[in-house]
Design an enzyme around this catalytic site. Structure first.
Site, PDB file in Angstrom:
ATOM      1  N   HIS A  29       0.826  -1.200   0.000  1.00 31.55           N
ATOM      2  CA  HIS A  29       0.000   0.000   0.000  1.00 31.55           C
ATOM      3  C   HIS A  29       0.868   1.262   0.000  1.00 31.55           C
ATOM      4  O   HIS A  29       0.542   2.246  -0.676  1.00 31.55           O
ATOM      5  CB  HIS A  29      -0.920  -0.001   1.222  1.00 31.55           C
ATOM      6  CG  HIS A  29      -2.116  -0.891   1.078  1.00 31.55           C
ATOM      7  ND1 HIS A  29      -2.018  -2.264   1.046  1.00 31.55           N
ATOM      8  CD2 HIS A  29      -3.440  -0.594   0.964  1.00 31.55           C
ATOM      9  CE1 HIS A  29      -3.223  -2.797   0.926  1.00 31.55           C
ATOM     10  NE2 HIS A  29      -4.106  -1.808   0.865  1.00 31.55           N
TER      11      HIS A  29
ATOM     12  N   HIS B  55       1.451  -3.649   9.248  1.00 28.08           N
ATOM     13  CA  HIS B  55       2.878  -3.527   8.946  1.00 28.08           C
ATOM     14  C   HIS B  55       3.594  -2.846  10.093  1.00 28.08           C
ATOM     15  O   HIS B  55       2.976  -2.169  10.932  1.00 28.08           O
ATOM     16  CB  HIS B  55       3.103  -2.719   7.652  1.00 28.08           C
ATOM     17  CG  HIS B  55       2.615  -3.411   6.414  1.00 28.08           C
ATOM     18  ND1 HIS B  55       3.370  -4.342   5.733  1.00 28.08           N
ATOM     19  CD2 HIS B  55       1.447  -3.288   5.736  1.00 28.08           C
ATOM     20  CE1 HIS B  55       2.683  -4.771   4.681  1.00 28.08           C
ATOM     21  NE2 HIS B  55       1.526  -4.145   4.667  1.00 28.08           N
TER      22      HIS B  55
END
Length: 285
Positions: free
Chosen positions: A206, A248
């Protein structure tokens, strides 16, 4: 006591007296080489031929001293080598410290990882931002705009954006497969359209997509200042949502931003025009 004649080595044309046997003096041969590791005979004569003193003098010879110093030096070298081998290197310590800080900070910022987290009420908004940076909506939307565009300039821009998105997917998949870093422990696997490659955390796809697409839109679309600011804000929020949702770690997002920034340079280097694409397709056909 040695004979007084031994003090006058010039008599008889011989060499210095070494010793006596039955009253007869024995002289050393001039052709016999002297042992340089032992002291001269006249020193033995003065010391009363004491064997203990002779051994002590011989032990203090330069050869023995050099040998002892070399052995001591080798011992010190081995000790230093062992010390270097035992002590960890500075780079390893620094990397371990950075990794520990990364994990600690990522866990502290994962305030939307669960519904019962401190910011669990903001989780639906973060998931909406997550979907806005997902690869499938971007690929589908770019392909649709490319199909519906009726101008050559629009087709050229959408075509290169589509190629950049494909490049992003491939490069992120390669890096993830090589690094194979697991996602944070507090992550919940409820992400939209999760693929097998997304089991790994480094880098954030992303973040790479947000950086690459944000830079692409700012460079090739004529946008007013408020819209340009919104594009930058969107890219930052996409990266921030990855850490807040626990998807993440911080370093995954930071490296993803840098990787996406560099991917745009590759897109510019391999820029395709509709004429170039038609020529390539004509050669293939």
């Amino acid at each position: 006591m040695p004979s007084p004649k031994a003090k006058n080595p010039g008599r008889g044309g011989g060499s210095p007296v070494f010793g006596s046997n039955n009253g007869r003096y024995e002289f050393m041969s001039l052709t016999k080489p002297l042992n340089r590791s032992s002291p001269p005979p006249h020193l033995l004569q003065r010391q009363g031929s004491d064997p203990n003193t002779a051994r002590l003098r011989a032990s203090e010879s330069p050869t023995r001293r050099r040998g002892s110093s070399s052995s001591t030096g080798s011992g010190q070298g081995m000790a230093e080598e062992d010390g270097i081998r035992i002590n960890p290197s500075f780079i390893r310590v620094a990397l371990s410290s950075l990794l520990a800080i990364d994990l600690w900070l990522s866990k502290r910022l994962g305030v939307c990882a669960c519904e019962d987290s401190s910011w669990g009420s903001v989780r639906p908004l973060m998931k909406l931002i997550e979907i806005s940076g997902h690869g499938i909506p971007w690929l589908a939307g770019t392909a649709y705009c490319l199909y519906k565009s009726d101008s050559a300039a629009g087709q050229e821009v959408m075509l290169n954006l589509f190629m950049g998105l494909l490049l992003d997917v491939v490069l992120v998949a390669i890096v993830k497969a090589v690094v194979r870093r697991r996602r944070p422990a507090h992550n919940r696997m409820d992400m939209f359209a999760t693929f097998s490659v997304d089991r790994y955390s480094f880098p954030s796809g992303h973040a790479t997509r947000a950086a690459m697409c944000g830079r692409f839109l700012l460079a090739h679309l004529v946008l007013a200042a408020p819209l340009r600011f919104l594009v930058l804000l969107w890219a930052v929020l996409v990266g921030l949502s990855r850490v807040m949702l626990g998807r993440h770690n911080v370093t995954d997002v930071m490296f993803g931003f840098w990787m996406g920034y560099c991917q745009y340079n590759l897109v510019e280097m391999a820029w395709l025009s509709p004429q170039t694409l038609q020529g390539l397709l004509g050669q293939l056909v």
